[in-house]
Design a protein around this motif. Structure first.
Motif, PDB file in Angstrom:
ATOM      1  N   MET A   1       0.835  -1.205   0.000  1.00  0.00           N
ATOM      2  CA  MET A   1       0.000   0.000   0.000  1.00  0.00           C
ATOM      3  C   MET A   1       0.875   1.261   0.000  1.00  0.00           C
ATOM      4  O   MET A   1       1.825   1.356   0.755  1.00  0.00           O
ATOM      5  N   VAL A   2       0.529   2.176  -0.841  1.00  0.00           N
ATOM      6  CA  VAL A   2       1.257   3.439  -0.896  1.00  0.00           C
ATOM      7  C   VAL A   2       0.271   4.592  -0.743  1.00  0.00           C
ATOM      8  O   VAL A   2      -0.808   4.577  -1.332  1.00  0.00           O
ATOM      9  N   LYS A   3       0.663   5.559   0.054  1.00  0.00           N
ATOM     10  CA  LYS A   3      -0.116   6.792   0.126  1.00  0.00           C
ATOM     11  C   LYS A   3       0.735   7.912  -0.423  1.00  0.00           C
ATOM     12  O   LYS A   3       1.707   8.320   0.208  1.00  0.00           O
ATOM     13  N   LEU A   4       0.368   8.392  -1.595  1.00  0.00           N
ATOM     14  CA  LEU A   4       1.105   9.524  -2.155  1.00  0.00           C
ATOM     15  C   LEU A   4       0.491  10.821  -1.640  1.00  0.00           C
ATOM     16  O   LEU A   4      -0.641  10.848  -1.168  1.00  0.00           O
ATOM     17  N   ARG A   5       1.267  11.892  -1.765  1.00  0.00           N
ATOM     18  CA  ARG A   5       0.763  13.212  -1.389  1.00  0.00           C
ATOM     19  C   ARG A   5       1.028  14.195  -2.512  1.00  0.00           C
ATOM     20  O   ARG A   5       2.145  14.270  -3.021  1.00  0.00           O
ATOM     21  N   PHE A 171      -0.513  11.333 -11.346  1.00  0.00           N
ATOM     22  CA  PHE A 171       0.555  11.479 -10.358  1.00  0.00           C
ATOM     23  C   PHE A 171       1.040  10.101  -9.902  1.00  0.00           C
ATOM     24  O   PHE A 171       2.236   9.879  -9.719  1.00  0.00           O
ATOM     25  N   TYR A 175       4.757   8.367 -10.213  1.00  0.00           N
ATOM     26  CA  TYR A 175       5.457   7.747  -9.091  1.00  0.00           C
ATOM     27  C   TYR A 175       5.985   6.358  -9.466  1.00  0.00           C
ATOM     28  O   TYR A 175       7.155   6.032  -9.232  1.00  0.00           O
ATOM     29  N   ARG A 179       9.830   5.139  -9.586  1.00  0.00           N
ATOM     30  CA  ARG A 179      10.185   4.044  -8.696  1.00  0.00           C
ATOM     31  C   ARG A 179      10.949   2.973  -9.490  1.00  0.00           C
ATOM     32  O   ARG A 179      11.982   2.483  -9.057  1.00  0.00           O
ATOM     33  N   ILE A 182      14.427   4.274 -10.448  1.00  0.00           N
ATOM     34  CA  ILE A 182      15.371   4.267  -9.321  1.00  0.00           C
ATOM     35  C   ILE A 182      15.785   2.829  -8.982  1.00  0.00           C
ATOM     36  O   ILE A 182      16.943   2.575  -8.643  1.00  0.00           O
TER      37      ILE A 182
ATOM     38  N   SER B  18       7.192   9.421   4.832  1.00  0.00           N
ATOM     39  CA  SER B  18       6.579   8.731   3.696  1.00  0.00           C
ATOM     40  C   SER B  18       6.703   7.241   3.923  1.00  0.00           C
ATOM     41  O   SER B  18       7.655   6.790   4.556  1.00  0.00           O
ATOM     42  N   SER B  19       5.755   6.477   3.394  1.00  0.00           N
ATOM     43  CA  SER B  19       5.956   5.033   3.429  1.00  0.00           C
ATOM     44  C   SER B  19       5.261   4.324   2.287  1.00  0.00           C
ATOM     45  O   SER B  19       4.072   4.455   2.075  1.00  0.00           O
ATOM     46  N   ASP B  20       6.076   3.627   1.541  1.00  0.00           N
ATOM     47  CA  ASP B  20       5.608   2.716   0.517  1.00  0.00           C
ATOM     48  C   ASP B  20       6.054   1.363   1.060  1.00  0.00           C
ATOM     49  O   ASP B  20       7.242   1.167   1.326  1.00  0.00           O
ATOM     50  N   ASN B  22       6.693  -1.307  -0.126  1.00  0.00           N
ATOM     51  CA  ASN B  22       7.748  -1.952  -0.915  1.00  0.00           C
ATOM     52  C   ASN B  22       9.115  -1.314  -0.694  1.00  0.00           C
ATOM     53  O   ASN B  22      10.138  -1.873  -1.071  1.00  0.00           O
ATOM     54  N   HIS B  23       9.107  -0.098  -0.136  1.00  0.00           N
ATOM     55  CA  HIS B  23      10.363   0.626   0.075  1.00  0.00           C
ATOM     56  C   HIS B  23      10.365   1.267   1.462  1.00  0.00           C
ATOM     57  O   HIS B  23      10.375   2.486   1.596  1.00  0.00           O
ATOM     58  N   PHE B  36      16.006   0.792  -1.048  1.00  0.00           N
ATOM     59  CA  PHE B  36      15.882   2.227  -0.749  1.00  0.00           C
ATOM     60  C   PHE B  36      14.532   2.560  -0.126  1.00  0.00           C
ATOM     61  O   PHE B  36      13.570   1.795  -0.218  1.00  0.00           O
ATOM     62  N   MET B  38      11.647   5.529  -0.325  1.00  0.00           N
ATOM     63  CA  MET B  38      11.263   6.516  -1.330  1.00  0.00           C
ATOM     64  C   MET B  38      10.239   7.481  -0.749  1.00  0.00           C
ATOM     65  O   MET B  38       9.327   7.065  -0.021  1.00  0.00           O
ATOM     66  N   SER B  39      10.389   8.749  -1.070  1.00  0.00           N
ATOM     67  CA  SER B  39       9.407   9.733  -0.623  1.00  0.00           C
ATOM     68  C   SER B  39       8.200   9.640  -1.546  1.00  0.00           C
ATOM     69  O   SER B  39       8.322   9.270  -2.709  1.00  0.00           O
ATOM     70  N   THR B  40       7.019   9.960  -1.019  1.00  0.00           N
ATOM     71  CA  THR B  40       5.806   9.745  -1.803  1.00  0.00           C
ATOM     72  C   THR B  40       5.070  11.044  -2.148  1.00  0.00           C
ATOM     73  O   THR B  40       3.873  11.042  -2.383  1.00  0.00           O
ATOM     74  N   GLY B  41       5.831  12.139  -2.169  1.00  0.00           N
ATOM     75  CA  GLY B  41       5.215  13.370  -2.642  1.00  0.00           C
ATOM     76  C   GLY B  41       5.313  14.511  -1.652  1.00  0.00           C
ATOM     77  O   GLY B  41       5.145  14.310  -0.465  1.00  0.00           O
ATOM     78  N   PHE B  65      18.995   9.697  -4.334  1.00  0.00           N
ATOM     79  CA  PHE B  65      18.721  10.092  -5.717  1.00  0.00           C
ATOM     80  C   PHE B  65      17.729  11.247  -5.749  1.00  0.00           C
ATOM     81  O   PHE B  65      16.697  11.217  -5.077  1.00  0.00           O
ATOM     82  N   PHE B 124       9.675  13.089  -6.456  1.00  0.00           N
ATOM     83  CA  PHE B 124       9.977  11.996  -5.537  1.00  0.00           C
ATOM     84  C   PHE B 124      11.488  11.827  -5.420  1.00  0.00           C
ATOM     85  O   PHE B 124      12.201  11.934  -6.414  1.00  0.00           O
ATOM     86  N   VAL B 125      11.959  11.536  -4.210  1.00  0.00           N
ATOM     87  CA  VAL B 125      13.382  11.305  -4.023  1.00  0.00           C
ATOM     88  C   VAL B 125      13.557   9.979  -3.281  1.00  0.00           C
ATOM     89  O   VAL B 125      12.606   9.466  -2.697  1.00  0.00           O
ATOM     90  N   SER B 126      14.766   9.434  -3.335  1.00  0.00           N
ATOM     91  CA  SER B 126      15.009   8.189  -2.616  1.00  0.00           C
ATOM     92  C   SER B 126      16.288   8.309  -1.798  1.00  0.00           C
ATOM     93  O   SER B 126      17.212   9.036  -2.164  1.00  0.00           O
ATOM     94  N   HIS B 128      19.065   5.611  -0.188  1.00  0.00           N
ATOM     95  CA  HIS B 128      19.427   4.200  -0.276  1.00  0.00           C
ATOM     96  C   HIS B 128      20.236   3.728   0.919  1.00  0.00           C
ATOM     97  O   HIS B 128      20.117   2.599   1.361  1.00  0.00           O
TER      98      HIS B 128
END
Lengths: 186, 134
Positions: A1-5, A171, A175, A179, A182, B18-20, B22-23, B36, B38-41, B65, B124-126, B128
Motif C-alpha cells: 500500500m502506498v499513500k502519495l501526497r 501522479f 510515481y 520508482r 530508481i 513517507s511510506s511505501d 515496498n520501500h 531504498f 522513497m518519498s511519496t510526494g 537520488f 519523488f526522491v530516494s 538508499h
C-alpha cells in the motif's frame, strides 16, 4: 500500500466555479454552495483519492486559489512547488477560456522545470444553452498542453469526481515510473 | 564502520514522513544501496535515525537520488526532540547513478540524527543508505 501526497493547485478566472468544484471534490459531490462568495486568498482542502483496482491512494492538498487579479500575487506565494494543476474555465465565457494559458503559465513558473500533470476543466456544463466554448475546441487546446479535458457541473453534481481522479492517476503513474527507474540504479 | 549496516549496531529509523511498503525506511539502515526508501510526494520530508547509545559522529555518508537540499540535525537525549542543526548541504543532481555525499561533523555525540529533505530535483526522491563514521 502506498499513500502519495500531492499539492494540487486550482486556478482560473474569478467566478468560474473553482470553489464550488473544490467543495464537490472534497464532499464527493455532496455539497453545492449556492451563494457566490469570492475567494480572496487560498483555501486549503484535503481529499484522499483511491486509485481504482489498487489499495493505493493519493492525498490531495487542494489549494483553491483566488481568481481575481488583485489577489493573485499573494496567492502565488502559497503555492510552493505544485505536484498537479487544475485549470478551470466557465463554458459560457469565452474570456475565461482564453485566460487559461496565462493561468497555466503562472503555475508552471513555480514548477522548477518539473513535469506536472494537469487537467483542464470546463465547468457549468448545465448551462449548455449559453455555451461559448465548444468542447472540441477546449479538448484540442488541452491536448496541445498535455492536459486531460473534463466537463463538469458543480451545480448538477455532474462528473465532478473526474478531474481529481485523473490527476491522482497521472501522479500515481509518475510515481511508479520513477520508482522503477530508481530501482534500476541501486 | 562507514560501510557496515547501521542496523547491525541497533540503529533504527524511528520516523519517516513517507511510506511505501515496498520501500520501507529500514532500507536505509540495511547497509545496501540496492534497497531504498522513497518519498511519496511533497517537501519537506523527514527521517529520524535513533542509535542505541550515545555515538560519536564525525562523518555521515548518504547515498540518495534526486535529493536537492538536505539539512541534518542531531540531539544527544533519550527523546527525539530538541534537535540542533549540524549541517545543511545542496547535493548535485546525478543522471545515471546515485548521489554519494559525505558530510563532515565535529565528532560530538548523538543519540538521534534527523534528516530533513527540504527540496528535490523531482517530485519523488530516494535514500538508499546512510553510513556513519565515529
Amino acid at each position: 500500500m502506498v499513500k502519495l501526497r500531492a499539492r494540487c493547485i486550482i486556478v482560473g478566472d474569478a467566478a468560474v466555479g473553482k470553489s464550488a468544484l473544490s467543495q464537490m471534490f472534497r464532499s464527493d459531490g455532496g455539497h453545492f454552495q449556492k451563494n457566490y462568495s469570492m475567494t480572496a486568498g487560498v483555501e486549503l482542502l484535503l481529499k484522499s483519492v483511491n486509485i481504482p483496482e489498487t489499495s493505493d491512494s493519493v492525498g490531495q492538498y487542494i489549494f483553491d486559489s483566488a481568481g481575481r487579479e488583485t489577489f493573485v500575487g499573494a496567492c502565488e506565494k502559497m503555492w510552493g512547488q505544485p505536484s498537479v494543476v487544475c485549470v478551470v474555465f466557465d463554458i459560457t465565457s469565452l474570456a475565461s477560456f482564453n485566460s487559461c494559458s496565462r493561468w497555466l503559465e503562472r503555475v508552471r513558473a513555480h514548477c522548477n522545470g518539473l513535469q506536472v500533470p494537469g487537467v483542464l476543466v470546463g465547468n457549468k456544463s448545465d448551462l449548455s444553452s449559453r455555451r461559448e466554448v465548444e468542447a472540441a475546441v477546449a479538448q484540442e487546446w488541452a491536448q496541445s498542453q498535455g492536459l486531460q479535458y473534463h466537463e463538469t457541473s458543480a451545480k448538477d453534481m455532474e462528473n465532478c469526481d473526474a478531474p481529481l481522479l485523473s490527476l491522482a492517476q497521472a501522479f500515481y503513474s509518475l510515481y511508479q515510473d520513477r520508482r522503477q527507474m530508481i530501482q534500476g540504479l541501486g | 564502520m562507514i560501510n557496515a549496516a547501521l542496523s547491525t549496531f541497533g540503529a533504527q529509523v524511528v520516523l519517516a514522513t513517507s511510506s511505501d511498503e515496498n520501500h520501507p525506511p529500514e532500507n536505509i539502515t540495511d547497509g545496501k544501496t540496492e534497497t531504498f526508501w522513497m518519498s511519496t510526494g511533497m517537501f519537506p520530508q523527514e527521517l529520524i535515525i535513533r542509535f542505541p547509545d550515545n555515538m560519536k559522529v564525525s562523518l555521515i555518508s548518504v547515498h540518495s537520488f534526486n535529493v536537492k537540499r538536505l539539512r541534518i540535525e542531531k540531539n544527544a537525549q533519550e527523546e527525539a526532540d530538541k534537535f540542533e542543526v549540524v549541517a545543511e548541504k545542496e547535493f548535485e543532481q546525478t543522471e545515471n547513478g546515485l548521489q554519494i555525499n559525505d558530510i563532515t561533523l565535529d565528532g560530538s555525540t548523538a543519540t538521534h540524527l534527523r534528516f530533513l529533505i527540504l527540496s528535490g530535483y523531482d517530485h519523488f526522491v530516494s535514500v538508499h543508505k546512510v553510513g556513519v563514521q565515529a
